[in-house]
Write a protein that holds these residues in place. Structure first.
Motif, PDB file in Angstrom:
ATOM      1  N   GLN A   1      48.681  32.716  49.252  1.00  0.00           N
ATOM      2  CA  GLN A   1      47.807  33.379  50.213  1.00  0.00           C
ATOM      3  C   GLN A   1      47.886  34.886  49.980  1.00  0.00           C
ATOM      4  O   GLN A   1      48.784  35.380  49.309  1.00  0.00           O
ATOM      5  CB  GLN A   1      48.251  33.048  51.641  1.00  0.00           C
ATOM      6  CG  GLN A   1      48.266  31.575  51.962  1.00  0.00           C
ATOM      7  CD  GLN A   1      46.885  30.967  51.901  1.00  0.00           C
ATOM      8  OE1 GLN A   1      45.979  31.355  52.637  1.00  0.00           O
ATOM      9  NE2 GLN A   1      46.707  29.993  51.013  1.00  0.00           N
ATOM     10  N   SER A   2      46.948  35.619  50.552  1.00  0.00           N
ATOM     11  CA  SER A   2      47.028  37.068  50.371  1.00  0.00           C
ATOM     12  C   SER A   2      48.348  37.593  50.935  1.00  0.00           C
ATOM     13  O   SER A   2      48.926  38.546  50.404  1.00  0.00           O
ATOM     14  CB  SER A   2      45.844  37.765  51.036  1.00  0.00           C
ATOM     15  OG  SER A   2      45.782  37.472  52.418  1.00  0.00           O
TER      16      SER A   2
ATOM     17  N   PHE B   1      40.091  45.588  48.481  1.00  0.00           N
ATOM     18  CA  PHE B   1      40.703  45.260  47.193  1.00  0.00           C
ATOM     19  C   PHE B   1      42.050  45.974  47.089  1.00  0.00           C
ATOM     20  O   PHE B   1      42.154  47.154  47.411  1.00  0.00           O
ATOM     21  CB  PHE B   1      39.795  45.703  46.035  1.00  0.00           C
ATOM     22  CG  PHE B   1      38.364  45.270  46.188  1.00  0.00           C
ATOM     23  CD1 PHE B   1      37.986  43.950  45.936  1.00  0.00           C
ATOM     24  CD2 PHE B   1      37.393  46.172  46.600  1.00  0.00           C
ATOM     25  CE1 PHE B   1      36.665  43.543  46.085  1.00  0.00           C
ATOM     26  CE2 PHE B   1      36.072  45.776  46.754  1.00  0.00           C
ATOM     27  CZ  PHE B   1      35.710  44.460  46.504  1.00  0.00           C
ATOM     28  N   ASN B   2      43.070  45.255  46.652  1.00  0.00           N
ATOM     29  CA  ASN B   2      44.399  45.867  46.595  1.00  0.00           C
ATOM     30  C   ASN B   2      45.136  45.445  45.326  1.00  0.00           C
ATOM     31  O   ASN B   2      46.052  44.612  45.371  1.00  0.00           O
ATOM     32  CB  ASN B   2      45.216  45.487  47.826  1.00  0.00           C
ATOM     33  CG  ASN B   2      46.473  46.332  47.961  1.00  0.00           C
ATOM     34  OD1 ASN B   2      46.832  47.067  47.044  1.00  0.00           O
ATOM     35  ND2 ASN B   2      47.143  46.226  49.083  1.00  0.00           N
TER      36      ASN B   2
ATOM     37  N   LYS C   1      52.337  38.260  44.629  1.00  0.00           N
ATOM     38  CA  LYS C   1      53.013  39.010  43.565  1.00  0.00           C
ATOM     39  C   LYS C   1      54.456  39.327  43.929  1.00  0.00           C
ATOM     40  O   LYS C   1      55.210  39.859  43.106  1.00  0.00           O
ATOM     41  CB  LYS C   1      52.227  40.304  43.291  1.00  0.00           C
ATOM     42  CG  LYS C   1      52.558  41.004  42.000  1.00  0.00           C
ATOM     43  CD  LYS C   1      51.646  42.203  41.802  1.00  0.00           C
ATOM     44  CE  LYS C   1      51.987  42.962  40.527  1.00  0.00           C
ATOM     45  NZ  LYS C   1      51.089  44.142  40.337  1.00  0.00           N
ATOM     46  N   GLY C   2      54.851  39.024  45.182  1.00  0.00           N
ATOM     47  CA  GLY C   2      56.213  39.294  45.612  1.00  0.00           C
ATOM     48  C   GLY C   2      56.398  40.650  46.246  1.00  0.00           C
ATOM     49  O   GLY C   2      57.530  41.046  46.551  1.00  0.00           O
ATOM     50  N   VAL C   3      55.295  41.372  46.492  1.00  0.00           N
ATOM     51  CA  VAL C   3      55.389  42.696  47.098  1.00  0.00           C
ATOM     52  C   VAL C   3      55.523  42.544  48.608  1.00  0.00           C
ATOM     53  O   VAL C   3      54.723  41.859  49.250  1.00  0.00           O
ATOM     54  CB  VAL C   3      54.141  43.537  46.763  1.00  0.00           C
ATOM     55  CG1 VAL C   3      54.206  44.890  47.461  1.00  0.00           C
ATOM     56  CG2 VAL C   3      54.010  43.718  45.254  1.00  0.00           C
ATOM     57  N   GLU C   4      56.540  43.180  49.199  1.00  0.00           N
ATOM     58  CA  GLU C   4      56.683  43.147  50.646  1.00  0.00           C
ATOM     59  C   GLU C   4      55.779  44.216  51.260  1.00  0.00           C
ATOM     60  O   GLU C   4      55.756  45.361  50.801  1.00  0.00           O
ATOM     61  CB  GLU C   4      58.132  43.381  51.071  1.00  0.00           C
ATOM     62  CG  GLU C   4      58.339  43.225  52.572  1.00  0.00           C
ATOM     63  CD  GLU C   4      59.796  43.128  52.993  1.00  0.00           C
ATOM     64  OE1 GLU C   4      60.054  42.896  54.185  1.00  0.00           O
ATOM     65  OE2 GLU C   4      60.679  43.296  52.116  1.00  0.00           O
TER      66      GLU C   4
ATOM     67  N   ILE D   1      46.534  41.732  45.175  1.00  0.00           N
ATOM     68  CA  ILE D   1      45.513  41.062  45.978  1.00  0.00           C
ATOM     69  C   ILE D   1      44.148  41.415  45.409  1.00  0.00           C
ATOM     70  O   ILE D   1      43.721  42.579  45.481  1.00  0.00           O
ATOM     71  CB  ILE D   1      45.594  41.470  47.460  1.00  0.00           C
ATOM     72  CG1 ILE D   1      46.956  41.089  48.046  1.00  0.00           C
ATOM     73  CG2 ILE D   1      44.472  40.838  48.262  1.00  0.00           C
ATOM     74  CD1 ILE D   1      47.182  41.619  49.448  1.00  0.00           C
ATOM     75  N   SER D   2      43.461  40.425  44.842  1.00  0.00           N
ATOM     76  CA  SER D   2      42.149  40.710  44.254  1.00  0.00           C
ATOM     77  C   SER D   2      41.144  41.074  45.333  1.00  0.00           C
ATOM     78  O   SER D   2      40.400  42.049  45.208  1.00  0.00           O
ATOM     79  CB  SER D   2      41.652  39.515  43.439  1.00  0.00           C
ATOM     80  OG  SER D   2      41.599  38.346  44.246  1.00  0.00           O
TER      81      SER D   2
END
Length: 326
Positions: free
Chosen positions: A74-75, A253-254, A98-101, A259-260
């Protein structure tokens, strides 16, 4: 190992190792962690921004939390944990695939977690607003949950006061990164600027919603631009929304967080509403923003801007529950 007769058979040590491995695997697989899917800022089920909410996991290692978020894809995936500060009721940790908090209050990741807590009967609610405090990182943010005659109405989440960051003047590079022509960026109406109410995002005015829908970003080019200007994500918008009573039509978009595209982003809607008020394009008070329509997941995000105060409100729908075997 072969015995003296030339036939294969496990030796005593091999058998013991195999038994320990099986026992370890059974012990690992016997653990389950409940999870739930919540459609946040949704106008109906299967719209809005889908969030995976994991019930518990305070003892889980960081890497395992990141792997769970990657598995859900999920995003964002949010873990509901016991607070570690006395002035907070719950602590939330959220991760991208991606594992980014991610941090900041008033996003779909936090609103969806509180909606699930309320819907699951984990909160003591009265009629009207009931105030709680959420711990995100080392900070604590207030929020109110509205209930009327036992029915959940909405959640209001306070964000930080808006902080205006750098403006982007290289419209040619930005247009190329978004797959547009430079004249389709309406920088003469309102600046392309980074604004934060807890998370810093680049706000980009677009001529009309047809151009917004045509945007197809080059992730690498957009990533580089955001890094140069100090923005986490890119919130593109026009001022001709489809939904009635809304003020802006937006997409998010991020690439910095993997996050696509996100169908509903409270941490970007807050800065946008404050940005529009600051430049005279909206009046203080409630401002509604439409997002996610281009993805077939229409979302309505309500933002209240009053002087230096910004809050985001919305609803959620719990659409699925299950258990994760770890």
């Amino acid at each position: 190992m072969f015995c003296n007769a030339g036939h294969w058979q496990p030796c005593k040590h091999s058998a013991e190792r195999l038994k320990r491995a099986r026992g370890s695997a059974e012990e690992t697989m016997s653990r389950t962690i409940p999870f739930h899917f919540v459609d946040v800022f949704a106008v109906e089920p299967l719209t809005g921004n889908s969030l995976a909410v994991v019930d518990g996991g305070g003892e889980l290692a960081l890497e395992l939390m990141q792997n769970i978020a990657r598995e859900f894809n999920q995003s964002e995936t949010t873990f509901v944990l016991p607070a570690t500060r006395e002035d907070a009721d719950w602590k939330l940790r959220s991760f991208t695939p991606k594992g980014v908090e991610v941090f900041g209050a008033g996003g779909h990741n936090t609103l969806g977690a509180w909606w699930w807590l309320a819907a699951a009967g984990r909160l003591d609610l009265g009629n009207g607003p009931t105030w709680f405090h959420q711990q995100i990182g080392d900070l604590v943010y207030p929020l109110a949950i509205w209930q009327s005659q036992g029915k959940l109405e909405k959640i209001i989440m306070q964000q930080e006061a808006p902080v205006a960051g750098r403006q982007l003047s290289n419209l040619g590079a930005l247009a190329t990164a978004l797959g547009l022509n430079a004249e389709e960026i309406a920088a003469e109406v309102v600046p392309c600027q980074v604004v934060s109410t807890g998370a810093a995002h680049l706000l980009v005015p677009i001529r009309d919603r047809e151009a917004v829908d045509r945007i197809s970003p080059d992730a690498k080019q957009l990533f580089d631009l955001l890094n140069q200007i100090g923005g986490e994500g890119c919130y593109v918008f026009s001022l001709d929304p489809r939904q009635p009573e809304t003020r802006a039509y937006a997409r998010f978009f991020n690439p910095t967080a993997g996050i696509s595209e996100d169908p509903a982003t409270g941490t970007a809607a807050g800065p946008l509403a404050a940005h529009l008020v600051a430049h005279g394009l909206a009046q203080p008070g409630e401002i509604k923003i439409e997002q996610g329509t281009a993805l077939g997941r229409t979302s309505i995000i309500e933002v209240d801007v009053d002087a230096d105060s910004v809050s985001v409100s919305g609803r959620g729908i719990v659409v699925a529950s299950g258990a994760f075997s770890i």
